[in-house]
Design an enzyme around this catalytic site. Structure first.
Site, mmCIF file in Angstrom:
data_model
loop_
_atom_site.group_PDB
_atom_site.id
_atom_site.type_symbol
_atom_site.label_atom_id
_atom_site.label_comp_id
_atom_site.label_asym_id
_atom_site.label_seq_id
_atom_site.Cartn_x
_atom_site.Cartn_y
_atom_site.Cartn_z
ATOM 1 N N HIS A 99 0.463 -1.147 -0.097
ATOM 2 C CA HIS A 99 -0.515 -0.325 0.015
ATOM 3 C C HIS A 99 0.750 1.457 -0.078
ATOM 4 C CE1 HIS A 99 0.479 -1.605 3.757
ATOM 5 N NE2 HIS A 99 0.772 -0.230 4.453
ATOM 6 N N HIS A 101 0.855 5.313 0.858
ATOM 7 C CA HIS A 101 0.543 6.128 2.053
ATOM 8 C C HIS A 101 0.655 7.474 1.229
ATOM 9 C CE1 HIS A 101 0.439 4.174 6.244
ATOM 10 N NE2 HIS A 101 1.082 3.734 5.278
HETATM 11 P P1 5GP Z 1 1.757 0.234 7.525
HETATM 12 O O1 5GP Z 1 1.900 0.224 9.007
HETATM 13 O O2 5GP Z 1 1.354 -1.237 7.545
HETATM 14 O O3 5GP Z 1 2.599 1.509 6.053
HETATM 15 O O4 5GP Z 1 0.558 1.214 6.952
HETATM 16 C C1 5GP Z 1 -0.626 -0.018 7.492
HETATM 17 C C2 5GP Z 1 -1.857 1.641 7.633
HETATM 18 O O5 5GP Z 1 -2.908 0.624 7.220
HETATM 19 C C3 5GP Z 1 -1.944 2.086 8.757
HETATM 20 O O6 5GP Z 1 -1.745 3.496 8.735
HETATM 21 C C4 5GP Z 1 -3.395 1.771 9.557
HETATM 22 O O7 5GP Z 1 -4.293 2.673 10.391
HETATM 23 C C5 5GP Z 1 -3.787 1.278 8.300
HETATM 24 N N1 5GP Z 1 -5.237 0.226 8.454
HETATM 25 C C6 5GP Z 1 -5.279 -0.928 9.509
HETATM 26 N N2 5GP Z 1 -5.952 -1.511 9.122
HETATM 27 C C7 5GP Z 1 -7.633 -0.687 9.068
HETATM 28 C C8 5GP Z 1 -8.158 -0.805 8.561
HETATM 29 O O8 5GP Z 1 -8.919 -1.723 9.056
HETATM 30 N N3 5GP Z 1 -8.851 0.532 7.617
HETATM 31 C C9 5GP Z 1 -8.599 1.111 7.220
HETATM 32 N N4 5GP Z 1 -9.308 2.206 6.017
HETATM 33 N N5 5GP Z 1 -6.733 1.051 7.201
HETATM 34 C C10 5GP Z 1 -6.117 0.409 8.190
#
Ligand code: 5GP
Length: 142
Positions: A99, A101
């Protein structure tokens, strides 16, 4: 095993979607590091940057500029945007489904972008606020 983003893509759990086509989905990050914080994901399961085929990479990366423009246009206070992707747990990736951001920036917002992945503002957001943010970005994507 399906991850949380697979479930969002499948419609099994809700999300505030801002863009969808056959290959991509963009939706508000629940944590809203800053208002309008959006995630862009390939629908096809890709663990991380190391696992992309060229076709999927092209589709995802091609979408980033128009999505960034739509987010900026959705709110006149947005003057910049940080785009980042964490790859691998050692790099801070918590959801193992690639993903990107898109974190809107406003003048003097005081955000330390390096700390952004650890910020969670979800407690201060209502459903109406998420819906309003998502609609404003959707409108700019046409
Ligand atoms: P990472 O830490 O892997 O770069 O980002 C994962 C992102 O996914 C985090 O910013 C977190 O807030 C988001 N996230 C986790 N669970 C959910 C969810 O159930 N729904 C949404 N919309 N975002 C989520």
């Amino acid at each position: 095993m399906a991850d949380i983003f697979d479930k969002i893509i499948a419609g099994e759990i809700p999300a505030y979607k801002v863009y969808e086509d056959d290959d991509l989905l963009a939706f508000l990050d629940i944590s809203q590091v800053t208002p309008g914080h959006t995630l862009l994901v390939p629908k096809k399961h890709v663990d991380d940057i190391f696992a992309y085929d060229d076709e999927t990479a092209q589709k995802v990366l091609l979408k980033l500029p128009s999505l960034a423009r739509a987010i900026r246009a959705s709110d006149p206070t947005i003057t910049g945007i940080n785009i980042s992707s964490n790859n691998g747990p050692s790099a801070g990736q918590t959801v193992i489904h690639s993903h990107w951001h898109l974190i809107p920036r406003r003048d003097d917002d005081g955000l330390n972008a390096a700390l952004a992945p650890t910020i969670d503002n979800s407690d201060s957001y209502t459903e109406d606020q998420y819906e309003d943010l998502a609609q404003k970005i959707q409108q700019e994507l046409g």
